[in-house]
Design a protein around this motif. Structure first.
Motif, PDB file in Angstrom:
ATOM      1  N   VAL A  70       0.859  -1.200   0.000  1.00  0.00           N
ATOM      2  CA  VAL A  70       0.000   0.000   0.000  1.00  0.00           C
ATOM      3  C   VAL A  70       0.887   1.240   0.000  1.00  0.00           C
ATOM      4  O   VAL A  70       1.856   1.330   0.750  1.00  0.00           O
ATOM      5  N   ARG A  71       0.518   2.212  -0.845  1.00  0.00           N
ATOM      6  CA  ARG A  71       1.378   3.403  -0.947  1.00  0.00           C
ATOM      7  C   ARG A  71       0.666   4.705  -0.584  1.00  0.00           C
ATOM      8  O   ARG A  71       1.234   5.782  -0.667  1.00  0.00           O
ATOM      9  N   LEU A  72      -0.604   4.575  -0.231  1.00  0.00           N
ATOM     10  CA  LEU A  72      -1.378   5.806   0.020  1.00  0.00           C
ATOM     11  C   LEU A  72      -2.394   5.588   1.138  1.00  0.00           C
ATOM     12  O   LEU A  72      -3.110   4.582   1.145  1.00  0.00           O
ATOM     13  N   VAL A  73      -2.441   6.545   2.074  1.00  0.00           N
ATOM     14  CA  VAL A  73      -3.498   6.541   3.098  1.00  0.00           C
ATOM     15  C   VAL A  73      -4.381   7.754   2.837  1.00  0.00           C
ATOM     16  O   VAL A  73      -3.902   8.897   2.853  1.00  0.00           O
ATOM     17  N   THR A 310     -11.938  13.211  -1.071  1.00  0.00           N
ATOM     18  CA  THR A 310     -11.115  12.016  -0.862  1.00  0.00           C
ATOM     19  C   THR A 310     -10.767  11.372  -2.201  1.00  0.00           C
ATOM     20  O   THR A 310      -9.615  10.987  -2.442  1.00  0.00           O
ATOM     21  N   LEU A 311     -11.762  11.277  -3.093  1.00  0.00           N
ATOM     22  CA  LEU A 311     -11.507  10.653  -4.392  1.00  0.00           C
ATOM     23  C   LEU A 311     -10.636  11.564  -5.273  1.00  0.00           C
ATOM     24  O   LEU A 311      -9.757  11.080  -6.003  1.00  0.00           O
ATOM     25  N   VAL A 316      -5.173  12.897  -7.602  1.00  0.00           N
ATOM     26  CA  VAL A 316      -4.000  13.782  -7.539  1.00  0.00           C
ATOM     27  C   VAL A 316      -2.753  12.952  -7.252  1.00  0.00           C
ATOM     28  O   VAL A 316      -1.696  13.127  -7.863  1.00  0.00           O
ATOM     29  N   TRP A 317      -2.880  12.031  -6.301  1.00  0.00           N
ATOM     30  CA  TRP A 317      -1.743  11.167  -5.950  1.00  0.00           C
ATOM     31  C   TRP A 317      -1.328  10.308  -7.142  1.00  0.00           C
ATOM     32  O   TRP A 317      -0.148  10.180  -7.463  1.00  0.00           O
ATOM     33  N   ASN A 325      -3.648  19.185   0.236  1.00  0.00           N
ATOM     34  CA  ASN A 325      -4.309  18.191   1.101  1.00  0.00           C
ATOM     35  C   ASN A 325      -3.367  17.079   1.553  1.00  0.00           C
ATOM     36  O   ASN A 325      -3.744  16.222   2.353  1.00  0.00           O
ATOM     37  N   GLU A 326      -2.142  17.103   1.033  1.00  0.00           N
ATOM     38  CA  GLU A 326      -1.166  16.110   1.481  1.00  0.00           C
ATOM     39  C   GLU A 326      -0.603  16.558   2.827  1.00  0.00           C
ATOM     40  O   GLU A 326      -0.290  17.734   3.011  1.00  0.00           O
ATOM     41  N   VAL A 327      -0.473  15.606   3.769  1.00  0.00           N
ATOM     42  CA  VAL A 327       0.030  16.033   5.095  1.00  0.00           C
ATOM     43  C   VAL A 327       1.402  15.421   5.375  1.00  0.00           C
ATOM     44  O   VAL A 327       1.805  14.498   4.701  1.00  0.00           O
TER      45      VAL A 327
END
Ligand code: NAI
Length: 327
Positions: A70-73, A310-311, A316-317, A325-327
């Protein structure tokens, strides 16, 4: 792109499914259990997981997610205090959130808690249903011309400040940064805000600095008969000290949408366990305390904004674009 969606409630599924047609190429599988070290392994074969405030996105969970590719939360909430960002960075996992999906939803809930607690709506509702129309124990105070103290004047705090201003209240504010849009508010020190406010509403995030911001010492600095509202995070308030203050009749009323022991499904799956042993149960025993179940965000508009953002974050990712929105 495949997303595993943890801690799914029916309303989440409805709201995300409605948006999916606008995001071809994204597939979502929904599971009921929440994200935690043990359940993280279920994400094997997915690009991303979607998690919530109640999820455990600590180091161990992130390690398992990483081992499973998994690469994204995708956090479908504003707060991210439950995410170990250092660990995420180490494991090469990006974390996105949904800031400010509907600040008014939370601010309106905060004012609702203040008003309901002040005018004892929870008691009068029960009394009238029992055919008791007497007014004993129901007296409140006017908010008009009283002092509202807003701790944290970001998106939600600013919305709450505007609501209080609309009520004809004098607005005091405390924040590490000033919000230039709040020209009607007076920024003061935390001590001055505590000493002068009739209504104190908490809207700063939970950080190391703000953990137990409301404790024996700060409660003593408050006016007698103050109304305290917390819709931000439970950890801002040291519950034992709050209970001490309530017992000592410091508070006219307390309204809480969040509490220290908050866990997934606090009043559902684990309700017996929670209510038997908790300080939340002790808080519930006081007649001048109103507690809601972390529902400040829970409006149609907010849910729709959460699923859409969220979608959009997922897209974007995938495109490798930069995002606030990236933290
Ligand atoms: P925001 O980031 O727009 O505003 C937070 C404000 O707190 C900022 O102005 C920041 O400078 C200030 N702040 C940070 N550290 C501080 C400190 N030590 N002392 C005083 N102020 C400080 O965040 P937003 O969108 O207004 O959300 C606030 C909080 O509300 C979130 O962190 C989250 O915990 C909570 N929340 C609760 C929801 C609910 O359903 N009850 C839903 C959404 C958010």
């Amino acid at each position: 792109m495949r997303i595993l969606f943890y801690d799914t409630k029916n309303y989440d599924k409805v709201s995300f499914e409605q948006q999916l047609s606008n995001f071809p190429g994204i597939e979502i599988e929904y599971v009921k259990g929440d994200l935690a070290p043990k359940s993280a392994v279920m994400a094997n074969g997915y690009d991303a997981v979607c998690a919530f405030v109640s999820s455990d996105v600590g180091e161990e969970t992130l390690k398992v997610l990483h081992e499973n590719g998994v690469r994204l939360v995708l956090m479908r909430c504003a707060g991210f205090n439950n995410v170990d960002l250092d660990a995420a960075k180490r494991f090469g996992i990006k974390v996105f959130r949904v800031p400010g999906y509907s600040p008014e939803a939370v601010a309106e809930h905060a004012m609702m808690l203040a008003l309901a607690a002040n005018r004892h709506v929870h008691k009068s509702y029960v009394k009238v249903r029992e055919n008791d129309f007497s007014l004993g124990g129901l007296m409140g105070i006017n908010f008009y011309q009283k002092v509202a103290g807003i701790v944290g004047t970001g998106k939600i705090g600013a919305a709450m400040a505007r609501i209080c201003h609309g009520f004809g209240m004098k607005v005091l504010a405390y924040d590490v940064y000033r919000n230039p849009s709040l020209d009607f508010a007076e920024y003061v020190s935390l001590d001055e805000l505590l000493a002068k406010s009739d209504l104190i509403s908490l809207h700063c995030p939970l950080t190391e600095e703000t953990y137990h911001l409301i404790n024996r010492d700060t409660i003593q600095k408050m006016k007698d008969g103050v109304i305290l509202v917390n819709t931000s995070r439970g950890g801002l308030v040291k519950t034992d000290h709050l209970i001490e203050g309530i017992r000592a009749h410091k508070f006219f009323a307390v309204g809480l949408d969040v509490y220290e022991e908050e866990v997934a499904n606090v009043f559902e799956d684990r309700s017996d366990e929670i209510l038997e042993h908790s300080t939340t149960a002790r808080l519930l025993s006081f007649p001048n305390v109103i507690i809601t179940s972390h529902q400040g965000f829970f409006t149609e508009e907010a849910l729709s904004a959460i699923s859409e953002t969220t979608l959009a974050n997922a897209l974007v990712w995938e495109k490798g674009e930069a995002s606030v929105n990236e933290v």
